[in-house]
Design a protein around this motif. Structure first.
Motif, mmCIF file in Angstrom:
data_model
loop_
_atom_site.group_PDB
_atom_site.id
_atom_site.type_symbol
_atom_site.label_atom_id
_atom_site.label_comp_id
_atom_site.label_asym_id
_atom_site.label_seq_id
_atom_site.Cartn_x
_atom_site.Cartn_y
_atom_site.Cartn_z
ATOM 1 N N ASP A 125 -17.158 -1.607 16.553
ATOM 2 C CA ASP A 125 -17.339 -0.564 15.545
ATOM 3 C C ASP A 125 -16.640 0.743 15.888
ATOM 4 O OD1 ASP A 125 -18.793 -2.131 13.805
ATOM 5 O OD2 ASP A 125 -20.744 -1.478 14.553
ATOM 6 N N LYS A 128 -14.239 2.561 13.483
ATOM 7 C CA LYS A 128 -14.726 3.374 12.367
ATOM 8 C C LYS A 128 -14.483 4.861 12.578
ATOM 9 C CE LYS A 128 -18.550 0.279 11.054
ATOM 10 N NZ LYS A 128 -20.032 0.196 10.920
ATOM 11 N N ARG A 160 -14.240 -3.156 8.577
ATOM 12 C CA ARG A 160 -15.214 -2.150 9.005
ATOM 13 C C ARG A 160 -14.797 -0.736 8.603
ATOM 14 N NH1 ARG A 160 -14.679 -5.607 13.844
ATOM 15 N NH2 ARG A 160 -16.598 -6.828 13.986
ATOM 16 N N VAL A 161 -13.597 -0.583 8.072
ATOM 17 C CA VAL A 161 -13.006 0.739 7.851
ATOM 18 C C VAL A 161 -13.152 1.149 6.389
ATOM 19 C CG1 VAL A 161 -10.869 2.041 7.954
ATOM 20 C CG2 VAL A 161 -11.374 0.359 9.725
ATOM 21 N N GLY A 162 -13.497 2.409 6.161
ATOM 22 C CA GLY A 162 -13.642 2.912 4.809
ATOM 23 C C GLY A 162 -12.314 2.985 4.068
ATOM 24 N N ILE A 165 -9.511 5.777 4.798
ATOM 25 C CA ILE A 165 -8.777 5.845 6.062
ATOM 26 C C ILE A 165 -7.354 5.316 5.862
ATOM 27 C CG2 ILE A 165 -8.700 5.050 8.450
ATOM 28 C CD1 ILE A 165 -10.904 7.076 7.826
ATOM 29 N N THR A 167 -4.374 3.344 6.749
ATOM 30 C CA THR A 167 -4.010 2.185 7.562
ATOM 31 C C THR A 167 -2.531 1.916 7.344
ATOM 32 O OG1 THR A 167 -4.730 0.720 5.761
ATOM 33 C CG2 THR A 167 -6.309 1.181 7.513
#
Length: 203
Positions: A125, A128, A160-162, A165, A167
């Motif tokens: 995690d 995150k 797991r990433v909002g 974010i 990427t």
């Protein structure tokens, strides 16, 4: 052809093309990617960046992660877990990397040349907390779909990433393509960077 089958065929073709690429071109691509990313406002402002230590014929990231670390960015790098998921640990300079598995004392099993951080693991995690995530890819299409090596590790991590974010996939010029096959578990990226085009954002 099923998407899974077409992915397998594409991977073989892309890996072959990378293997045939000259060392000078790979080095130049790594420098171009590094410069484009270091000038990116989101990376300049990022307190924490999740990146990766390139290996084999991947676009080189070692100069990039060193430069981020030297300017004070907290850099997280992945460690592959036995179940294929990714743990994360901090990068503390080139001496904080070792062949995969060496931190556990098994002699560095894994792909030849693959390096992982030796700092204490922070758990799956930890990604995150990253403000920007740099993602390895064999190809990325113009919708942000990514083709990886087939293990699913980054699809699990990116889940797991909002959505806010940033990427970013790192690829060579010819690996930004019009369309890639996709499966339900695949995660799209928000941008890609190539040596000639720099950063390309997706809608």
């Amino acid at each position: 052809m099923r998407d899974a089958d077409s992915k397998h065929t594409l991977r073989r073709r892309l890996l072959t093309a990378r293997a045939e690429m000259g060392a000078d071109r790979r080095a130049a691509a790594g420098r171009a990617l590094r410069d484009a990313l270091l000038d990116l406002p989101e990376l300049e402002m990022a307190a924490s960046v999740a990146a990766y230590a390139s290996f084999g014929n991947e676009p080189d990231t070692h100069g990039l992660i060193f430069a981020l670390w030297k300017r004070g960015t907290y850099v997280l790098l992945p460690r592959l877990l036995p179940d294929g998921d990714l743990d994360w640990a901090s990068y503390e300079g080139p001496d904080s990397l070792a062949p995969r598995g060496a931190a556990e004392g098994d002699g560095g099993s894994g792909a030849p040349g693959m390096l992982e951080p030796t700092e204490p693991p922070r758990g799956p995690d930890a990604i995150k907390a990253a403000d920007v995530i740099l993602v390895p890819a064999l190809a990325v299409d113009r919708t942000g779909m990514r083709l990886g090596r087939g293990g699913g590790s980054y699809d699990r991590a990116l889940a797991r990433v909002g959505p806010q974010i940033l990427t970013i996939g790192l690829v060579y010029d010819e690996e930004l393509v019009d369309r890639l096959p996709a499966e339900p578990h695949d995660r799209r990226l928000r941008a890609v960077v190539t040596p000639s085009r720099g950063l390309v954002r997706f809608p």
